[in-house]
Write a protein that holds these residues in place. Structure first.
Motif, PDB file in Angstrom:
ATOM      1  N   UNK A 167      -0.077   5.175  -1.207  1.00  0.00           N
ATOM      2  CA  UNK A 167      -0.317   6.226  -0.220  1.00  0.00           C
ATOM      3  C   UNK A 167       0.536   7.444  -0.545  1.00  0.00           C
TER       4      UNK A 167
ATOM      5  N   UNK B 211      -9.092  10.421   5.978  1.00  0.00           N
ATOM      6  CA  UNK B 211      -8.807  11.721   6.575  1.00  0.00           C
ATOM      7  C   UNK B 211      -9.921  12.122   7.549  1.00  0.00           C
TER       8      UNK B 211
ATOM      9  N   UNK C 177      -3.201  -6.204  14.397  1.00  0.00           N
ATOM     10  CA  UNK C 177      -2.735  -6.503  13.040  1.00  0.00           C
ATOM     11  C   UNK C 177      -3.820  -6.138  12.022  1.00  0.00           C
TER      12      UNK C 177
ATOM     13  N   UNK D  72      -8.602   7.791   0.570  1.00  0.00           N
ATOM     14  CA  UNK D  72      -7.922   8.811   1.372  1.00  0.00           C
ATOM     15  C   UNK D  72      -8.886   9.829   2.008  1.00  0.00           C
TER      16      UNK D  72
ATOM     17  N   UNK E 254       0.800  -1.229   0.000  1.00  0.00           N
ATOM     18  CA  UNK E 254       0.000   0.000   0.000  1.00  0.00           C
ATOM     19  C   UNK E 254       0.830   1.276   0.000  1.00  0.00           C
TER      20      UNK E 254
ATOM     21  N   UNK F 166      -4.342  -2.344  11.732  1.00  0.00           N
ATOM     22  CA  UNK F 166      -3.311  -1.669  10.948  1.00  0.00           C
ATOM     23  C   UNK F 166      -3.504  -1.950   9.464  1.00  0.00           C
ATOM     24  N   UNK F 167      -3.872  -3.174   9.126  1.00  0.00           N
ATOM     25  CA  UNK F 167      -4.129  -3.492   7.716  1.00  0.00           C
ATOM     26  C   UNK F 167      -5.251  -2.599   7.185  1.00  0.00           C
TER      27      UNK F 167
ATOM     28  N   UNK G 202      -4.005   0.995   6.654  1.00  0.00           N
ATOM     29  CA  UNK G 202      -3.200   1.152   5.437  1.00  0.00           C
ATOM     30  C   UNK G 202      -4.078   1.136   4.185  1.00  0.00           C
ATOM     31  N   UNK G 203      -4.976   0.160   4.140  1.00  0.00           N
ATOM     32  CA  UNK G 203      -5.787  -0.003   2.931  1.00  0.00           C
ATOM     33  C   UNK G 203      -6.690   1.212   2.726  1.00  0.00           C
TER      34      UNK G 203
ATOM     35  N   UNK H 167      -6.143   4.224   3.826  1.00  0.00           N
ATOM     36  CA  UNK H 167      -5.292   5.360   3.483  1.00  0.00           C
ATOM     37  C   UNK H 167      -4.937   5.342   1.996  1.00  0.00           C
ATOM     38  N   UNK H 168      -4.700   4.135   1.470  1.00  0.00           N
ATOM     39  CA  UNK H 168      -4.274   4.024   0.086  1.00  0.00           C
ATOM     40  C   UNK H 168      -5.440   4.160  -0.894  1.00  0.00           C
ATOM     41  N   UNK H 169      -6.604   3.601  -0.540  1.00  0.00           N
ATOM     42  CA  UNK H 169      -7.679   3.544  -1.530  1.00  0.00           C
ATOM     43  C   UNK H 169      -8.841   4.505  -1.253  1.00  0.00           C
TER      44      UNK H 169
END
Lengths: 145, 196
Positions: free
Chosen positions: A32, B95, B77, B91, A28, B80-81, B84-85, B87-89
């Protein structure tokens, strides 16, 4: 012996978890980073509105903490646009600083303008501190560039 | 039959928010509009279902003394996954939810279900319990979010319904969350009394 065994079991779980997280992170993190870069670029071209000039990042103190904002200024020193990137103002009151109706008032302003609520800027009802902070931010950006 | 019971327990009978009244912190914080509430529900559903699955699968090899730290490792765990996911897909939603995504780690619903249910039941039951509880949590959270957004900002999922100037701003502020939850709980109790 029993304690050692418990410790090893716990460690095994930590190792598996860390491995899994490292994998997801690798998957990821490029996205990001690219997303953050893209959104900054987008904000820059947004505040400049296609004109040549500077996009200045300022962080005036608002009601709930620093307000991170980007101010676009053209080569003649006029404000081309303002965008709020990050803020922690009160929902429903100060948070309205992101409203285009409020932000568009700054377009065309220069260092010579007062840039103060009640003078040349109409403040947001119930959010004087937030409105004043945005004004201060624009002023600071105009001095900085 | 017991599978179905395990699934639907969380929806009304043991609804985590309106019945058990656990995990209220994120409920109060991110229910100020319907979209945030939905994003939070999806994140919690993912974490709760996955952690229930893993906890049930490993329950025979986990020694009793260290089960809580192991639950926490499993839960954090997955949190956190999902962080991340998102945040990446997504956003934008990431936010808006801010610190409340990492804080799912300490959401009592998840540790509560791991300890009270998944640790004592087979995998399939645990997964269904996770899905049912998530659905109950999501339904409660989204209904609170919709009520607060409509009354407080005059919109629904960002779609403007009427002039926000006549909306009651207090509904999107923290007191609005308490008021809405109170009325929903009262309504659910009334409904249940009637059924009985």
């Amino acid at each position: 012996m029993r304690n050692l065994k418990l410790g090893i079991i716990l460690m095994a779980f930590c190792v598996i978890s860390a491995g899994l997280l490292a994998f997801v992170y690798l998957l990821t993190s490029p996205r990001i980073e690219r997303e953050a870069q893209l959104s900054l670029e987008r904000s820059k071209s947004e505040v400049l509105g296609g004109q040549k000039g500077w996009a200045v990042l300022v962080k005036p103190r608002g009601y709930g903490g620093p307000i991170e904002m980007l101010v676009g200024i053209d080569t003649q020193g006029r404000v081309t646009g303002v965008k709020i990137l990050n803020h922690r103002e009160t929902v429903g009151l100060g948070a309205k600083i992101v409203d285009p109706k409020f932000l568009n008032q700054f377009k065309g302003k220069t260092n010579a303008d007062a840039l103060e609520p009640k003078k040349d800027i109409e403040a947001i009802t119930g959010a004087t501190i937030s409105s004043r902070a945005v004004c201060a931010g624009v002023k600071e950006a105009l001095k900085k560039k | 039959m017991s599978l179905w019971r395990d699934f639907n327990a969380g929806i009304v009978r043991e609804n985590p928010v309106l019945r058990l009244m656990i995990g209220l912190c994120p409920v109060l914080a991110v229910s100020n509009n319907a979209l945030n509430a939905l994003g939070m529900s999806v994140a919690v559903a993912f974490v709760l279902t996955c952690s229930n699955l893993v906890v049930a699968a490993i329950r025979k090899i986990v020694p009793d003394e260290i089960r809580i730290p192991i639950f926490i490792i499993v839960i954090s765990t997955f949190v956190t996954i999902s962080d991340y996911v998102m945040h990446a897909y997504f956003p934008e939603i990431h936010k808006a939810l801010g610190v409340f995504v990492p804080l799912i780690v300490v959401n009592c619903i998840i540790l509560g279900r791991a300890e009270a249910f998944a640790y004592r039941n087979p995998v399939l039951n645990a997964v269904l319990d996770g899905l049912g509880m998530s659905l109950g949590f999501g339904l409660a959270l989204v209904s609170i979010g919709v009520v607060r957004e409509v009354l407080g900002a005059g919109s629904i999922f960002g779609l403007q319904l009427f002039n926000p100037a006549v909306a009651a701003t207090v509904m999107v502020l923290p007191p609005g969350a308490f008021i809405t939850i109170g009325f929903l709980m009262a309504g659910l109790n009334k409904l249940e009394n009637k059924v009985r």
